[in-house]
Design a protein around this motif. Sequence first.
Motif, PDB file in Angstrom:
ATOM      1  N   PRO A   1       1.545   8.638 -11.685  1.00 42.72           N
ATOM      2  CA  PRO A   1       0.093   8.681 -11.864  1.00 42.72           C
ATOM      3  C   PRO A   1      -0.644   8.044 -10.701  1.00 42.72           C
ATOM      4  O   PRO A   1      -0.052   7.329  -9.883  1.00 42.72           O
ATOM      5  CB  PRO A   1      -0.128   7.901 -13.169  1.00 42.72           C
ATOM      6  CG  PRO A   1       1.079   7.038 -13.325  1.00 42.72           C
ATOM      7  CD  PRO A   1       2.207   7.781 -12.683  1.00 42.72           C
ATOM      8  N   ALA A   2      -1.948   8.283 -10.648  1.00 40.76           N
ATOM      9  CA  ALA A   2      -2.741   7.931  -9.470  1.00 40.76           C
ATOM     10  C   ALA A   2      -2.690   6.452  -9.112  1.00 40.76           C
ATOM     11  O   ALA A   2      -2.478   6.093  -7.952  1.00 40.76           O
ATOM     12  CB  ALA A   2      -4.186   8.381  -9.674  1.00 40.76           C
ATOM     13  N   LEU A   3      -2.892   5.570 -10.072  1.00 37.37           N
ATOM     14  CA  LEU A   3      -2.925   4.141  -9.757  1.00 37.37           C
ATOM     15  C   LEU A   3      -1.575   3.642  -9.274  1.00 37.37           C
ATOM     16  O   LEU A   3      -1.491   2.815  -8.358  1.00 37.37           O
ATOM     17  CB  LEU A   3      -3.402   3.343 -10.970  1.00 37.37           C
ATOM     18  CG  LEU A   3      -4.866   3.553 -11.354  1.00 37.37           C
ATOM     19  CD1 LEU A   3      -5.232   2.704 -12.568  1.00 37.37           C
ATOM     20  CD2 LEU A   3      -5.789   3.222 -10.182  1.00 37.37           C
ATOM     21  N   GLU A   4      -0.507   4.149  -9.850  1.00 40.54           N
ATOM     22  CA  GLU A   4       0.832   3.746  -9.403  1.00 40.54           C
ATOM     23  C   GLU A   4       1.155   4.352  -8.042  1.00 40.54           C
ATOM     24  O   GLU A   4       1.870   3.742  -7.240  1.00 40.54           O
ATOM     25  CB  GLU A   4       1.883   4.165 -10.430  1.00 40.54           C
ATOM     26  CG  GLU A   4       1.808   3.402 -11.745  1.00 40.54           C
ATOM     27  CD  GLU A   4       2.889   3.830 -12.720  1.00 40.54           C
ATOM     28  OE1 GLU A   4       3.928   4.361 -12.267  1.00 40.54           O
ATOM     29  OE2 GLU A   4       2.691   3.655 -13.935  1.00 40.54           O
ATOM     30  N   ALA A   5       0.628   5.526  -7.772  1.00 42.00           N
ATOM     31  CA  ALA A   5       0.890   6.172  -6.478  1.00 42.00           C
ATOM     32  C   ALA A   5       0.347   5.339  -5.331  1.00 42.00           C
ATOM     33  O   ALA A   5       0.895   5.355  -4.222  1.00 42.00           O
ATOM     34  CB  ALA A   5       0.281   7.574  -6.459  1.00 42.00           C
ATOM     35  N   LEU A   6      -0.723   4.583  -5.573  1.00 37.70           N
ATOM     36  CA  LEU A   6      -1.278   3.727  -4.527  1.00 37.70           C
ATOM     37  C   LEU A   6      -0.280   2.693  -4.037  1.00 37.70           C
ATOM     38  O   LEU A   6      -0.366   2.224  -2.899  1.00 37.70           O
ATOM     39  CB  LEU A   6      -2.539   3.020  -5.037  1.00 37.70           C
ATOM     40  CG  LEU A   6      -3.801   3.862  -5.128  1.00 37.70           C
ATOM     41  CD1 LEU A   6      -4.933   3.061  -5.745  1.00 37.70           C
ATOM     42  CD2 LEU A   6      -4.204   4.366  -3.742  1.00 37.70           C
ATOM     43  N   GLU A   7       0.660   2.297  -4.885  1.00 36.81           N
ATOM     44  CA  GLU A   7       1.671   1.331  -4.487  1.00 36.81           C
ATOM     45  C   GLU A   7       2.598   1.904  -3.419  1.00 36.81           C
ATOM     46  O   GLU A   7       3.293   1.159  -2.732  1.00 36.81           O
ATOM     47  CB  GLU A   7       2.480   0.881  -5.701  1.00 36.81           C
ATOM     48  CG  GLU A   7       1.637   0.187  -6.771  1.00 36.81           C
ATOM     49  CD  GLU A   7       2.434  -0.166  -8.014  1.00 36.81           C
ATOM     50  OE1 GLU A   7       3.680  -0.023  -7.970  1.00 36.81           O
ATOM     51  OE2 GLU A   7       1.825  -0.579  -9.014  1.00 36.81           O
ATOM     52  N   GLY A   8       2.603   3.226  -3.275  1.00 44.91           N
ATOM     53  CA  GLY A   8       3.425   3.860  -2.260  1.00 44.91           C
ATOM     54  C   GLY A   8       2.762   3.950  -0.902  1.00 44.91           C
ATOM     55  O   GLY A   8       3.387   4.418   0.056  1.00 44.91           O
ATOM     56  N   VAL A   9       1.512   3.516  -0.778  1.00 47.31           N
ATOM     57  CA  VAL A   9       0.816   3.538   0.513  1.00 47.31           C
ATOM     58  C   VAL A   9       1.385   2.431   1.398  1.00 47.31           C
ATOM     59  O   VAL A   9       1.346   1.256   1.052  1.00 47.31           O
ATOM     60  CB  VAL A   9      -0.703   3.347   0.337  1.00 47.31           C
ATOM     61  CG1 VAL A   9      -1.374   3.200   1.698  1.00 47.31           C
ATOM     62  CG2 VAL A   9      -1.300   4.533  -0.427  1.00 47.31           C
ATOM     63  N   ARG A  10       1.906   2.816   2.536  1.00 48.78           N
ATOM     64  CA  ARG A  10       2.459   1.846   3.478  1.00 48.78           C
ATOM     65  C   ARG A  10       1.481   1.549   4.622  1.00 48.78           C
ATOM     66  O   ARG A  10       1.326   0.411   5.019  1.00 48.78           O
ATOM     67  CB  ARG A  10       3.780   2.380   4.060  1.00 48.78           C
ATOM     68  CG  ARG A  10       4.872   2.596   3.029  1.00 48.78           C
ATOM     69  CD  ARG A  10       5.403   1.258   2.535  1.00 48.78           C
ATOM     70  NE  ARG A  10       6.493   1.440   1.578  1.00 48.78           N
ATOM     71  CZ  ARG A  10       6.372   1.254   0.276  1.00 48.78           C
ATOM     72  NH1 ARG A  10       5.187   0.891  -0.230  1.00 48.78           N
ATOM     73  NH2 ARG A  10       7.394   1.429  -0.534  1.00 48.78           N
TER      74      ARG A  10
END
Length: 311
Positions: free
Chosen positions: A147-156
């Motif tokens: 989901p969108a909020l968790e996907a932000l954790e993948g931003v390096r």
Amino acid sequence: MKLATYKDGSRDGQLVVVSRDLTRAHFATGIATRLQQVLDDWNYMAPQLQQLYEALNRGQVRHAFDFDPRLCAAPLPRAFQLAWATRPSPVRPEAEPDAPAPLRLELCAGDALLGPRDVAEFASDGWDLDAEAGIAVVTGDIAAGTPALEALEGVRLLTLMSRWRLRALDASDAGFSPPPALGPVAVTPDELGTAWEAGRLRADLQLTWNQRRLARCNAAEALPWHFGQALARLAHTRMLQAGSVVGCAAQAEVAGASFSVQTLRAHEPASGDAPTGGWLRHGDRLRLELLDARGQAPLGAIEQAVAISRG
């Protein structure tokens, strides 16, 4: 930290660590030679690069040198996956006032991304050349269905992105899209402080054409979606591999229009010496930068000239 890739004659260049003020740099050779290595093994290599970055900022590394954006390739010269988030055309009226902005993802050529000072070369002036401006994120691995909020954790990392558009060919085949250009440095989100919040950048995106400013607006307002939404959309059915690049096109104040040179020029006030509208031509120069509250450009700038073959 801030990372860049210097050209060295190879396809992937040489990874360098760049100081916070973009004045000094140091090769990362003892840790990694290229950015994709770091993205593949982020938890192990990123802390080592962070230590080098902090020492560089303190002036405690022996072989530092002056940073020169003219020597830069794209931070990630070859991306396994490159996508560009923009509004669909035409834009359909939203059912509710608070409904999320419609989002269209376009896959782009990522096999030979342009550096921030590379000349943009084209073989014809009949292709209706335009350029769209935006911001891009470089990711780690993101699982399918995240989901969108968790996907932000993948931003390096974050960087500038300028996408070239051949409007005369877009309608018939989006595969004609030339490779975009990336900014001179890619930075970790913490470098942007409070300007990076919930997947949005609260800083001014500025686009200049032939030394004339076309637009300056807050990126948080100009990008209709936060990056988690774009990443989640791309990862809806499949995993995103580390080194995926996803750019978000800024939107002009004109409803439904992209933050592009042609759109912005078309809505300039008419004057005797500056005709409105028109496509980009041979010799035109573009500059894209993100300006913080102090007027500094933490992501550096993309500065490109257009070269169109007459043969």
